[in-house]
Design an enzyme around this catalytic site. Structure first.
Site, mmCIF file in Angstrom:
data_model
loop_
_atom_site.group_PDB
_atom_site.id
_atom_site.type_symbol
_atom_site.label_atom_id
_atom_site.label_comp_id
_atom_site.label_asym_id
_atom_site.label_seq_id
_atom_site.Cartn_x
_atom_site.Cartn_y
_atom_site.Cartn_z
ATOM 1 N N ASN A 8 0.868 -1.183 0.000
ATOM 2 C CA ASN A 8 0.000 0.000 0.000
ATOM 3 C C ASN A 8 0.903 1.230 0.000
ATOM 4 O O ASN A 8 1.533 1.546 1.011
ATOM 5 C CB ASN A 8 -0.890 -0.031 1.257
ATOM 6 C CG ASN A 8 -1.722 1.244 1.393
ATOM 7 O OD1 ASN A 8 -1.750 2.080 0.493
ATOM 8 N ND2 ASN A 8 -2.401 1.377 2.531
ATOM 9 N N TRP A 9 0.953 1.905 -1.130
ATOM 10 C CA TRP A 9 1.874 3.041 -1.265
ATOM 11 C C TRP A 9 1.314 4.339 -0.705
ATOM 12 O O TRP A 9 1.996 5.372 -0.747
ATOM 13 C CB TRP A 9 2.251 3.228 -2.741
ATOM 14 C CG TRP A 9 3.300 2.260 -3.208
ATOM 15 C CD1 TRP A 9 3.922 1.286 -2.463
ATOM 16 C CD2 TRP A 9 3.860 2.174 -4.522
ATOM 17 N NE1 TRP A 9 4.830 0.607 -3.229
ATOM 18 C CE2 TRP A 9 4.820 1.134 -4.500
ATOM 19 C CE3 TRP A 9 3.656 2.872 -5.710
ATOM 20 C CZ2 TRP A 9 5.567 0.786 -5.623
ATOM 21 C CZ3 TRP A 9 4.400 2.528 -6.829
ATOM 22 C CH2 TRP A 9 5.346 1.490 -6.788
ATOM 23 N N LYS A 10 0.072 4.317 -0.258
ATOM 24 C CA LYS A 10 -0.535 5.517 0.339
ATOM 25 C C LYS A 10 -0.297 6.722 -0.584
ATOM 26 O O LYS A 10 -0.364 6.588 -1.799
ATOM 27 C CB LYS A 10 -0.002 5.716 1.758
ATOM 28 C CG LYS A 10 -0.166 4.419 2.575
ATOM 29 C CD LYS A 10 0.094 4.549 4.030
ATOM 30 C CE LYS A 10 -0.160 3.195 4.701
ATOM 31 N NZ LYS A 10 -0.046 3.207 6.134
ATOM 32 N N HIS A 96 -9.514 1.062 4.578
ATOM 33 C CA HIS A 96 -8.263 1.224 5.333
ATOM 34 C C HIS A 96 -8.491 2.160 6.525
ATOM 35 O O HIS A 96 -9.291 3.101 6.424
ATOM 36 C CB HIS A 96 -7.170 1.778 4.411
ATOM 37 C CG HIS A 96 -5.812 1.736 5.041
ATOM 38 N ND1 HIS A 96 -5.379 2.705 5.914
ATOM 39 C CD2 HIS A 96 -4.816 0.830 4.957
ATOM 40 C CE1 HIS A 96 -4.158 2.387 6.321
ATOM 41 N NE2 HIS A 96 -3.788 1.252 5.756
ATOM 42 N N GLU A 167 -5.308 -5.080 10.358
ATOM 43 C CA GLU A 167 -4.295 -4.042 10.552
ATOM 44 C C GLU A 167 -4.572 -3.318 11.867
ATOM 45 O O GLU A 167 -5.385 -2.378 11.897
ATOM 46 C CB GLU A 167 -4.346 -3.029 9.404
ATOM 47 C CG GLU A 167 -4.002 -3.603 8.053
ATOM 48 C CD GLU A 167 -3.408 -2.548 7.119
ATOM 49 O OE1 GLU A 167 -2.396 -2.860 6.485
ATOM 50 O OE2 GLU A 167 -3.913 -1.417 7.060
ATOM 51 N N GLY A 173 2.586 2.197 10.746
ATOM 52 C CA GLY A 173 3.550 3.289 10.621
ATOM 53 C C GLY A 173 4.220 3.665 11.937
ATOM 54 O O GLY A 173 4.860 4.702 12.038
ATOM 55 N N SER A 213 3.537 -2.287 10.199
ATOM 56 C CA SER A 213 4.987 -2.337 10.417
ATOM 57 C C SER A 213 5.627 -3.672 10.023
ATOM 58 O O SER A 213 6.556 -4.140 10.685
ATOM 59 C CB SER A 213 5.327 -1.972 11.871
ATOM 60 O OG SER A 213 4.925 -0.637 12.144
ATOM 61 N N GLY A 234 3.018 -1.241 4.214
ATOM 62 C CA GLY A 234 3.083 0.178 3.882
ATOM 63 C C GLY A 234 4.511 0.566 3.558
ATOM 64 O O GLY A 234 5.036 0.286 2.473
ATOM 65 N N GLY A 235 5.186 1.187 4.533
ATOM 66 C CA GLY A 235 6.522 1.747 4.331
ATOM 67 C C GLY A 235 7.505 0.819 3.625
ATOM 68 O O GLY A 235 8.204 1.243 2.692
HETATM 69 P P1 13P Z 1 3.179 0.278 7.592
HETATM 70 O O1 13P Z 1 3.670 -1.032 7.029
HETATM 71 O O2 13P Z 1 3.953 1.461 7.115
HETATM 72 O O3 13P Z 1 3.029 0.209 9.081
HETATM 73 O O4 13P Z 1 1.683 0.492 7.010
HETATM 74 C C1 13P Z 1 0.755 -0.519 7.118
HETATM 75 C C2 13P Z 1 -0.440 -0.186 6.318
HETATM 76 O O5 13P Z 1 -1.181 0.728 6.644
HETATM 77 C C3 13P Z 1 -0.693 -0.962 5.097
HETATM 78 O O6 13P Z 1 -1.971 -0.731 4.601
#
Ligand code: 13P
Length: 252
Positions: A8-10, A96, A167, A173, A213, A234-235
């Site tokens: 998920n690149w947000k 999300h 999640e 994050g 994370s 995410g990250g």
């Molecule tokens: P992180 O992996 O950066 O914690 O983000 C998780 C997320 O929100 C994936 O949708």
């Protein structure tokens, strides 16, 4: 079940960074033994369809981070599932916690979007999870049940590739990951809920992903749990190397 590792690149990456990632991953994916998916900003979906047109792998997918449940209409700022599909999208993230927290997404609107996704042929990844306060008050499953209730009442039959992502909001994050055991405990319960609403066969087919994370260093332990069928990252999905290390951990 074939694991799904989804990125998920947000609201990250410029067009040139997207292009760089796609070209890099294209060189490295070879024969995939897990399913991989990337969810960029919607405006970048055409880059994926252009870059992967000739070399699309069966097990590499992309899609938007949200969609509207109708195919078209006067809904300023929303994204039609059909428009997303025009650019090769096959999956979509729904509900999300950042959509819930910042953009007023509710359990009901998320369920409607999931139904819309299925109706128009996109595979949903439906997100649920509790806040730290809710976990500390021992309300984790109560909250998740509330998040799932409209989904189970609106969607009578899930699509063949329906995923639910657990999640925990406190792990997104923050660098705080749920322990493998915490993830397994909740995800086992989610599988039971799927079984009572959609039946045994669908419960066995639905992928339950963990997100929060996930990094190359912790992926293997989390992904080795019996009810963890993949990860929503995410990250660590922003960089080809770390994303593929997580995919490799799913494969061990
Ligand atoms: P992180 O992996 O950066 O914690 O983000 C998780 C997320 O929100 C994936 O949708």
């Amino acid at each position: 079940m074939r694991p799904l590792i989804a990125g998920n690149w947000k609201m990250y990456k410029s067009a040139s960074e997207v292009r760089f990632f796609c070209e890099e991953i294209q060189k490295k994916i070879g024969q995939l033994s897990v399913d991989l998916a990337i969810f960029p900003q919607a405006v970048h979906l055409p880059l994926f369809s252009t870059i992967f047109t000739a070399t699309k792998q069966n097990h590499f997918f992309w899609g938007p981070q949200n969609i509207h449940y109708k195919e078209m209409g006067a809904f300023t700022g929303e994204l039609s599932p059909l428009a997303a599909k025009e650019f090769g999208s096959e999956m979509v993230i729904i509900g999300h916690s950042e959509r819930r927290q910042f953009f007023g997404e509710t359990n009901t609107s998320a369920a409607e979007r999931a139904l819309g996704a299925i109706t128009f042929g996109l595979q949903p990844i439906f997100c649920v999870g509790e806040t730290l306060e809710e976990r500390e008050a021992n309300r984790t499953m109560e909250v998740i049940d509330q998040q799932l209730a409209p989904l189970f009442s609106l969607v009578k039959e899930p699509s063949s590739s329906f995923s639910i992502a657990y999640e925990p909001v406190w792990a997104i994050g923050t660098g705080k990951t749920a322990t493998a055991l915490q993830a397994q405990e909740v995800q086992q319960q989610i599988r039971k809920r799927i079984e009572s609403s959609w039946g045994k066969e669908n419960a066995a087919k639905c992928r339950i992903l963990y997100g929060g994370s996930v990094k190359p260093e912790n992926a293997k332990e989390i992904l080795s749990q019996p009810d963890v069928d993949g990860a929503l990252v995410g990250g660590a999905s922003l960089e080809v190397g770390s994303f593929l290390s997580i995919a490799a951990a799913a494969n061990q």
